[in-house]
Design a protein around this motif. Structure first.
Motif, mmCIF file in Angstrom:
data_model
loop_
_atom_site.group_PDB
_atom_site.id
_atom_site.type_symbol
_atom_site.label_atom_id
_atom_site.label_comp_id
_atom_site.label_asym_id
_atom_site.label_seq_id
_atom_site.Cartn_x
_atom_site.Cartn_y
_atom_site.Cartn_z
ATOM 1 N N PHE A 148 0.823 -1.212 0.000
ATOM 2 C CA PHE A 148 0.000 0.000 0.000
ATOM 3 C C PHE A 148 0.854 1.257 0.000
ATOM 4 C CE2 PHE A 148 -2.023 3.517 2.193
ATOM 5 C CZ PHE A 148 -3.198 3.654 1.463
ATOM 6 N N ILE A 149 1.834 1.328 0.901
ATOM 7 C CA ILE A 149 2.586 2.568 1.068
ATOM 8 C C ILE A 149 3.483 2.852 -0.131
ATOM 9 C CG2 ILE A 149 4.708 1.804 2.247
ATOM 10 C CD1 ILE A 149 2.405 4.707 3.325
ATOM 11 N N THR A 150 4.065 1.797 -0.756
ATOM 12 C CA THR A 150 4.934 2.031 -1.909
ATOM 13 C C THR A 150 4.136 2.403 -3.153
ATOM 14 O OG1 THR A 150 4.964 -0.365 -2.297
ATOM 15 C CG2 THR A 150 6.837 0.571 -1.129
ATOM 16 N N VAL A 151 2.989 1.749 -3.349
ATOM 17 C CA VAL A 151 2.137 2.091 -4.489
ATOM 18 C C VAL A 151 1.528 3.478 -4.301
ATOM 19 C CG1 VAL A 151 0.032 1.463 -5.737
ATOM 20 C CG2 VAL A 151 1.649 -0.310 -5.079
ATOM 21 N N TYR A 152 1.147 3.791 -3.079
ATOM 22 C CA TYR A 152 0.559 5.089 -2.762
ATOM 23 C C TYR A 152 1.536 6.233 -3.046
ATOM 24 C CZ TYR A 152 -1.130 8.990 0.112
ATOM 25 O OH TYR A 152 -1.531 10.224 0.560
ATOM 26 N N ILE A 198 11.736 -8.496 -2.538
ATOM 27 C CA ILE A 198 11.508 -7.193 -1.899
ATOM 28 C C ILE A 198 12.779 -6.674 -1.214
ATOM 29 C CG2 ILE A 198 10.256 -6.014 -0.036
ATOM 30 C CD1 ILE A 198 7.803 -7.660 -0.809
ATOM 31 N N PRO A 199 13.459 -7.480 -0.377
ATOM 32 C CA PRO A 199 14.709 -6.984 0.221
ATOM 33 C C PRO A 199 15.769 -6.643 -0.811
ATOM 34 C CG PRO A 199 13.914 -8.886 1.429
ATOM 35 C CD PRO A 199 13.062 -8.779 0.203
ATOM 36 N N PHE A 228 9.403 4.301 -6.276
ATOM 37 C CA PHE A 228 9.020 3.919 -7.633
ATOM 38 C C PHE A 228 9.522 2.521 -7.965
ATOM 39 C CE2 PHE A 228 9.845 3.796 -12.248
ATOM 40 C CZ PHE A 228 8.545 3.946 -12.686
ATOM 41 N N ALA A 229 10.790 2.249 -7.650
ATOM 42 C CA ALA A 229 11.350 0.914 -7.908
ATOM 43 C C ALA A 229 10.614 -0.139 -7.095
ATOM 44 C CB ALA A 229 12.842 0.894 -7.578
ATOM 45 N N MET A 230 10.278 0.192 -5.847
ATOM 46 C CA MET A 230 9.572 -0.759 -5.006
ATOM 47 C C MET A 230 8.154 -1.000 -5.509
ATOM 48 S SD MET A 230 9.845 -2.874 -2.517
ATOM 49 C CE MET A 230 11.330 -2.386 -1.621
ATOM 50 N N SER A 231 7.537 0.013 -6.098
ATOM 51 C CA SER A 231 6.186 -0.174 -6.639
ATOM 52 C C SER A 231 6.206 -1.157 -7.809
ATOM 53 C CB SER A 231 5.597 1.169 -7.084
ATOM 54 O OG SER A 231 6.269 1.681 -8.220
ATOM 55 N N VAL A 232 7.264 -1.123 -8.610
ATOM 56 C CA VAL A 232 7.419 -2.099 -9.692
ATOM 57 C C VAL A 232 7.551 -3.501 -9.092
ATOM 58 C CG1 VAL A 232 8.886 -2.869 -11.607
ATOM 59 C CG2 VAL A 232 8.495 -0.425 -11.241
#
Length: 307
Positions: A49-53, A111-112, A123-127
């Motif tokens: 949620f937080i990375t996409v947000y 993810i890590p 942005f990279a984490m949302s991908v």
């Protein structure tokens, strides 16, 4: 120099945290289902949620990424099926072999790795979270049907997938992002706190799982599975990224995600449905161990191929 920097700054921290998990498991014998449920139902949804947000997303980017992931799945499926036919695998072996090269551990390990490589860039984490969502959907559709020979039915599979909170966290994050809905501090601060704990817990849980794993036979099939998962899959991803004209951070993140080792879910499904569970468990262990070398290479190449 860059290669050594990747080992020192990215791979070594991962290995240390996984090693901590191995040591802790030897002493305390954790209940692994508790780890799994915490990560799947608490940490990953909060991080999603937080990375996409906070990321800069677009519908075009979402469709492009999911289109590439679907194409990558189709190629790996055809490759695994072709090899199983060539080697004359029986049905249970073919199902387990196919799952071992298609299903990846992009939640606990991907993810890590993304966090370390891109220094927790939203942005990279949302991908990466798009990859994780796709992997979960793939696990509870193709992976489940493949392992059970489609005996459990579509409705049960869909019900299991509908229980995954990451799906709702992803949708909520997109809506809040696109509609520019501000979050109160009472929600945003706890979300960041939970998301921040995901990386270390995921790696420690991987170490705890590896502490109890054992190597048996099936050496040639296990090595072939790891070779396809860790080296051939990134080659396929590179070809598709070039074909789709994807570059920059998106391409780097997807390329690295393609080299993540075999999912522990492939072993869980094999055990549940009696599809060569020993082979499946070994494939997870060997691919995870070997990924410390292959991931270093893939991360190194990503900085040159897509920068």
């Amino acid at each position: 120099m860059v290669f050594l920097h990747i080992i020192e700054e990215i791979i070594l921290p991962l290995v240390i945290l996984i090693g901590v998990g191995v040591v802790l498991q030897r002493f305390f014998q954790f209940e692994m289902k508790t780890f799994s449920r915490l990560i799947l139902y608490y940490y990953i949804p909060a991080l999603t949620f937080i990375t996409v947000y906070e990321a800069s997303l677009s519908l075009h980017l979402l469709l492009l990424i999911f289109g590439l992931l679907i194409a990558q799945f189709i190629v790996l499926f055809l490759l695994g099926n072709g090899i199983s036919r060539l080697l004359k695998h029986n049905r249970p072996t073919a199902a387990s072999f196919s799952n071992s090269i298609i299903l990846t551990n992009n939640g606990n390990i991907g993810i890590p790795v993304n966090g370390y490589v891109f220094q927790s860039d939203p942005f990279a984490m949302s991908v990466q979270m798009m990859v994780v969502l796709f992997e979960i959907a793939l696990t509870f559709t193709f992976g489940l049907f493949n392992a059970s020979a489609a005996s459990i039915g579509t409705s049960k599979t869909l019900r299991q997938f509908a229980k995954m909170p990451i799906l709702y966290a992803f949708v909520a994050g997109i809506l809040c992002n696109l509609l520019q809905i501000p979050l109160p501090d009472s929600i945003e601060i706890p979300m960041h706190t939970v998301a921040g704990g995901m990386l270390s817990l995921a790696l420690v849980s991987i170490g705890a799982q590896m502490a109890g794993a054992k190597l048996y036979r099936n050496t040639s099939r296990v090595l072939l599975s790891s070779f396809l998962r860790l080296l051939v899959a990134p080659l396929i991803a590179f070809s598709l990224l070039t074909l789709f004209h994807i570059d920059g951070i998106v391409a780097q993140a997807l390329f690295i995600a393609s080299a993540i080792p075999t999912s522990r879910n492939s072993a869980a499904l094999a055990l549940e449905y009696g599809n060569e569970p020993e082979f499946a468990a070994q494939a997870v262990l060997v691919s995870t161990l070997c990924s410390s070398v292959t991931l270093t290479l893939v991360i190194y190449l990503s900085t040159y191929l897509f920068s």
